[in-house]
Design a protein around this motif. Structure first.
Motif, PDB file in Angstrom:
ATOM      1  N   ARG A   1      -9.186 -16.375  -2.015  1.00 33.94           N
ATOM      2  CA  ARG A   1      -7.770 -16.198  -1.662  1.00 33.94           C
ATOM      3  C   ARG A   1      -7.404 -17.047  -0.440  1.00 33.94           C
ATOM      4  NH1 ARG A   1      -9.324 -11.077  -3.527  1.00 33.94           N
ATOM      5  NH2 ARG A   1      -9.705 -10.319  -1.424  1.00 33.94           N
ATOM      6  N   ILE A   2      -8.325 -17.185   0.505  1.00 33.18           N
ATOM      7  CA  ILE A   2      -8.048 -18.071   1.657  1.00 33.18           C
ATOM      8  C   ILE A   2      -7.930 -19.518   1.165  1.00 33.18           C
ATOM      9  CG2 ILE A   2      -8.980 -19.018   3.821  1.00 33.18           C
ATOM     10  CD1 ILE A   2     -10.319 -16.241   4.239  1.00 33.18           C
ATOM     11  N   ALA A   3      -8.851 -19.909   0.281  1.00 35.32           N
ATOM     12  CA  ALA A   3      -8.855 -21.295  -0.209  1.00 35.32           C
ATOM     13  C   ALA A   3      -7.563 -21.636  -0.940  1.00 35.32           C
ATOM     14  CB  ALA A   3     -10.062 -21.519  -1.119  1.00 35.32           C
ATOM     15  N   SER A   4      -6.939 -20.606  -1.542  1.00 40.35           N
ATOM     16  CA  SER A   4      -5.708 -20.896  -2.289  1.00 40.35           C
ATOM     17  C   SER A   4      -4.452 -20.573  -1.477  1.00 40.35           C
ATOM     18  CB  SER A   4      -5.696 -20.112  -3.599  1.00 40.35           C
ATOM     19  OG  SER A   4      -5.649 -18.735  -3.315  1.00 40.35           O
ATOM     20  N   GLY A   5      -4.618 -20.172  -0.214  1.00 39.11           N
ATOM     21  CA  GLY A   5      -3.460 -19.880   0.644  1.00 39.11           C
ATOM     22  C   GLY A   5      -2.706 -18.630   0.226  1.00 39.11           C
ATOM     23  N   PHE A   6      -3.428 -17.692  -0.406  1.00 36.12           N
ATOM     24  CA  PHE A   6      -2.783 -16.516  -1.002  1.00 36.12           C
ATOM     25  C   PHE A   6      -2.256 -15.536   0.058  1.00 36.12           C
ATOM     26  CE2 PHE A   6      -3.254 -12.698  -3.936  1.00 36.12           C
ATOM     27  CZ  PHE A   6      -2.204 -13.067  -4.744  1.00 36.12           C
ATOM     28  N   SER A   7      -2.958 -15.387   1.164  1.00 40.10           N
ATOM     29  CA  SER A   7      -2.535 -14.516   2.285  1.00 40.10           C
ATOM     30  C   SER A   7      -2.076 -13.129   1.839  1.00 40.10           C
ATOM     31  CB  SER A   7      -1.419 -15.197   3.094  1.00 40.10           C
ATOM     32  OG  SER A   7      -1.946 -16.275   3.801  1.00 40.10           O
ATOM     33  N   HIS A   8      -2.888 -12.506   1.011  1.00 45.78           N
ATOM     34  CA  HIS A   8      -2.543 -11.205   0.444  1.00 45.78           C
ATOM     35  C   HIS A   8      -2.730 -10.075   1.465  1.00 45.78           C
ATOM     36  CE1 HIS A   8      -2.694  -7.854  -2.337  1.00 45.78           C
ATOM     37  NE2 HIS A   8      -3.902  -7.576  -1.925  1.00 45.78           N
ATOM     38  N   ASP A   9      -3.813 -10.095   2.218  1.00 46.05           N
ATOM     39  CA  ASP A   9      -4.009  -9.045   3.240  1.00 46.05           C
ATOM     40  C   ASP A   9      -4.042  -9.683   4.635  1.00 46.05           C
ATOM     41  OD1 ASP A   9      -6.547 -10.082   3.623  1.00 46.05           O
ATOM     42  OD2 ASP A   9      -7.626  -8.358   2.807  1.00 46.05           O
ATOM     43  N   LEU A  10      -4.223  -8.830   5.657  1.00 42.96           N
ATOM     44  CA  LEU A  10      -4.159  -9.334   7.039  1.00 42.96           C
ATOM     45  C   LEU A  10      -5.272 -10.347   7.330  1.00 42.96           C
ATOM     46  CD1 LEU A  10      -2.858  -9.223   9.860  1.00 42.96           C
ATOM     47  CD2 LEU A  10      -4.291  -7.219  10.357  1.00 42.96           C
ATOM     48  N   ILE A  11      -6.446 -10.155   6.712  1.00 44.14           N
ATOM     49  CA  ILE A  11      -7.555 -11.096   6.943  1.00 44.14           C
ATOM     50  C   ILE A  11      -7.173 -12.483   6.433  1.00 44.14           C
ATOM     51  CG2 ILE A  11      -9.933 -11.672   6.262  1.00 44.14           C
ATOM     52  CD1 ILE A  11     -10.501  -8.640   6.203  1.00 44.14           C
ATOM     53  N   GLU A  12      -6.641 -12.510   5.209  1.00 40.68           N
ATOM     54  CA  GLU A  12      -6.290 -13.806   4.609  1.00 40.68           C
ATOM     55  C   GLU A  12      -5.140 -14.473   5.385  1.00 40.68           C
ATOM     56  OE1 GLU A  12      -5.625 -12.295   0.702  1.00 40.68           O
ATOM     57  OE2 GLU A  12      -7.660 -11.486   0.730  1.00 40.68           O
ATOM     58  N   ARG A  13      -4.169 -13.675   5.803  1.00 36.56           N
ATOM     59  CA  ARG A  13      -3.058 -14.211   6.600  1.00 36.56           C
ATOM     60  C   ARG A  13      -3.572 -14.783   7.935  1.00 36.56           C
ATOM     61  NH1 ARG A  13       1.373 -17.009   7.758  1.00 36.56           N
ATOM     62  NH2 ARG A  13       2.201 -16.337   9.762  1.00 36.56           N
ATOM     63  N   CYS A  14      -4.450 -14.021   8.562  1.00 37.68           N
ATOM     64  CA  CYS A  14      -4.982 -14.423   9.864  1.00 37.68           C
ATOM     65  C   CYS A  14      -5.811 -15.711   9.726  1.00 37.68           C
ATOM     66  CB  CYS A  14      -5.844 -13.270  10.374  1.00 37.68           C
ATOM     67  SG  CYS A  14      -6.021 -13.269  12.109  1.00 37.68           S
ATOM     68  N   ALA A  15      -6.577 -15.817   8.639  1.00 42.97           N
ATOM     69  CA  ALA A  15      -7.356 -17.038   8.398  1.00 42.97           C
ATOM     70  C   ALA A  15      -6.397 -18.215   8.193  1.00 42.97           C
ATOM     71  CB  ALA A  15      -8.255 -16.853   7.177  1.00 42.97           C
ATOM     72  N   ASP A  16      -5.328 -17.962   7.446  1.00 41.71           N
ATOM     73  CA  ASP A  16      -4.318 -18.991   7.188  1.00 41.71           C
ATOM     74  C   ASP A  16      -3.702 -19.468   8.517  1.00 41.71           C
ATOM     75  OD1 ASP A  16      -2.797 -20.039   4.711  1.00 41.71           O
ATOM     76  OD2 ASP A  16      -1.186 -19.530   6.116  1.00 41.71           O
ATOM     77  N   VAL A  17      -3.425 -18.501   9.395  1.00 42.88           N
ATOM     78  CA  VAL A  17      -2.853 -18.814  10.720  1.00 42.88           C
ATOM     79  C   VAL A  17      -3.837 -19.676  11.520  1.00 42.88           C
ATOM     80  CG1 VAL A  17      -2.270 -17.784  12.959  1.00 42.88           C
ATOM     81  CG2 VAL A  17      -1.290 -16.837  10.863  1.00 42.88           C
ATOM     82  N   HIS A  18      -5.134 -19.315  11.505  1.00 41.09           N
ATOM     83  CA  HIS A  18      -6.109 -20.085  12.282  1.00 41.09           C
ATOM     84  C   HIS A  18      -6.196 -21.525  11.764  1.00 41.09           C
ATOM     85  CE1 HIS A  18      -7.062 -16.338  14.201  1.00 41.09           C
ATOM     86  NE2 HIS A  18      -7.788 -17.009  15.082  1.00 41.09           N
ATOM     87  N   LEU A  19      -6.123 -21.698  10.459  1.00 39.38           N
ATOM     88  CA  LEU A  19      -6.171 -23.068   9.917  1.00 39.38           C
ATOM     89  C   LEU A  19      -4.905 -23.842  10.285  1.00 39.38           C
ATOM     90  CD1 LEU A  19      -7.708 -22.519   6.343  1.00 39.38           C
ATOM     91  CD2 LEU A  19      -8.832 -23.482   8.366  1.00 39.38           C
ATOM     92  N   LYS A  20      -3.749 -23.187  10.148  1.00 45.50           N
ATOM     93  CA  LYS A  20      -2.501 -23.936  10.427  1.00 45.50           C
ATOM     94  C   LYS A  20      -2.360 -24.251  11.914  1.00 45.50           C
ATOM     95  CE  LYS A  20       1.042 -20.269  10.906  1.00 45.50           C
ATOM     96  NZ  LYS A  20       1.746 -20.579  12.129  1.00 45.50           N
ATOM     97  N   GLU A  21      -2.913 -23.393  12.777  1.00 43.99           N
ATOM     98  CA  GLU A  21      -2.823 -23.615  14.220  1.00 43.99           C
ATOM     99  C   GLU A  21      -3.973 -24.493  14.731  1.00 43.99           C
ATOM    100  OE1 GLU A  21      -0.301 -22.563  16.116  1.00 43.99           O
ATOM    101  OE2 GLU A  21       0.673 -21.425  14.520  1.00 43.99           O
ATOM    102  N   ASN A  22      -4.827 -24.905  13.785  1.00 44.86           N
ATOM    103  CA  ASN A  22      -5.982 -25.731  14.139  1.00 44.86           C
ATOM    104  C   ASN A  22      -6.897 -25.044  15.154  1.00 44.86           C
ATOM    105  OD1 ASN A  22      -7.519 -27.948  13.745  1.00 44.86           O
ATOM    106  ND2 ASN A  22      -6.386 -29.267  15.176  1.00 44.86           N
ATOM    107  N   ARG A  23      -7.092 -23.747  14.942  1.00 49.47           N
ATOM    108  CA  ARG A  23      -8.029 -22.979  15.782  1.00 49.47           C
ATOM    109  C   ARG A  23      -9.304 -22.728  14.984  1.00 49.47           C
ATOM    110  NH1 ARG A  23      -4.296 -18.070  17.149  1.00 49.47           N
ATOM    111  NH2 ARG A  23      -2.464 -19.219  17.802  1.00 49.47           N
ATOM    112  N   PRO A  24     -10.426 -22.463  15.668  1.00 49.92           N
ATOM    113  CA  PRO A  24     -11.671 -22.273  14.928  1.00 49.92           C
ATOM    114  C   PRO A  24     -11.591 -21.120  13.916  1.00 49.92           C
ATOM    115  CG  PRO A  24     -12.119 -22.524  17.267  1.00 49.92           C
ATOM    116  CD  PRO A  24     -10.623 -22.415  17.132  1.00 49.92           C
TER     117      PRO A  24
END
Ligand SMILES: Cc1cc2nc3c(=O)[nH]c(=O)nc-3n(C[C@H](O)[C@H](O)[C@H](O)COP(=O)(O)O)c2cc1C
Length: 202
Positions: A107-130
């Protein structure tokens, strides 16, 4: 102090996530913790542990279980989409997903952002944070491999929970510690003393 987000998902070996939280708190870090819906299920089936879902009760539960009073711990529900960590405006040092299920990974790989974990991972990638992901499955199919590649290409770091044998581990805890400490090496956090490779035994 900027927080470190830890996510524990429904893959085998949630002990890795637990030990991560324990070592970070022992080192006085600020931890923001999210368990996926699947993680509660795995904790029950694999270890017969019933983890409270309510954030305050869960923080008390971990402090009690991990016997640690130092550091700061904030827990979130997996479906709390209005949590501070769901926004890029909330500054963090980085995010670690350990262990990461193939479901969450996909779900992270597809940008699905279904739950808070996936959203938070999406945020870290878009903000260029580790964003460090420790995927747990074996064997891997081509879909898993493609998803891992997609996340790596988007800037995530993949640190599989693979032990080293040169440390001559004697217990499961030795193996857990090696994996966890190596994950946090990747985030620039020096958490513990482990046996590191220092050249061949003379
Ligand atoms: C005891 C147990 C162990 C599991 N181990 C894994 C695993 O190692 N890797 C994995 O990808 N899924 C594993 N699963 C399946 C996931 O929990 C399931 O796909 C779940 O929907 C993942 O949800 P999440 O990604 O929201 O945590 C396991 C399930 C159970 C009950």
């Amino acid at each position: 102090m900027k927080s470190i987000v830890i996510a524990i998902t429904g893959a085998s070996a949630i002990q890795l996530g637990e030990r991560s939280v324990q070592l970070l708190l022992e080192n006085n870090k600020n931890v923001e913790l999210i368990l996926s819906k699947g993680a509660y299920e795995v904790a029950k089936s694999e270890r017969n542990i019933h983890i409270p879902v309510e954030p305050k009760s869960q923080a008390d539960f971990w402090r009690n279980k991990l016997c640690v009073e130092s550091g700061k711990l904030t827990c979130y529900r997996w479906n709390d989409h209005s949590a501070s960590i769901a926004s890029g405006s909330h500054k963090t040092k980085g995010m670690v997903i350990v262990p990461c299920s193939m479901g969450t990974l996909g779900r992270i790989a597809s940008g699905f952002s279904h739950d808070l974990i996936e959203r938070c991972a999406d945020v870290h990638l878009k903000e260029n944070r580790p964003l460090i992901i420790s995927p747990r499955e074996t064997p891997l199919n081509l879909i898993h491999i493609e998803n891992i590649k997609r996340i790596a290409m988007a800037g995530g770091l993949i640190v599989p929970p693979i032990p080293a044998w040169y440390t001559n581990p004697q217990t499961i805890n030795d193996i857990i510690d090696f994996i966890v400490v190596r994950i946090f090496d990747s985030l620039g956090e020096d958490l513990d003393q482990i046996n590191r490779w220092n050249g061949p035994v003379k």
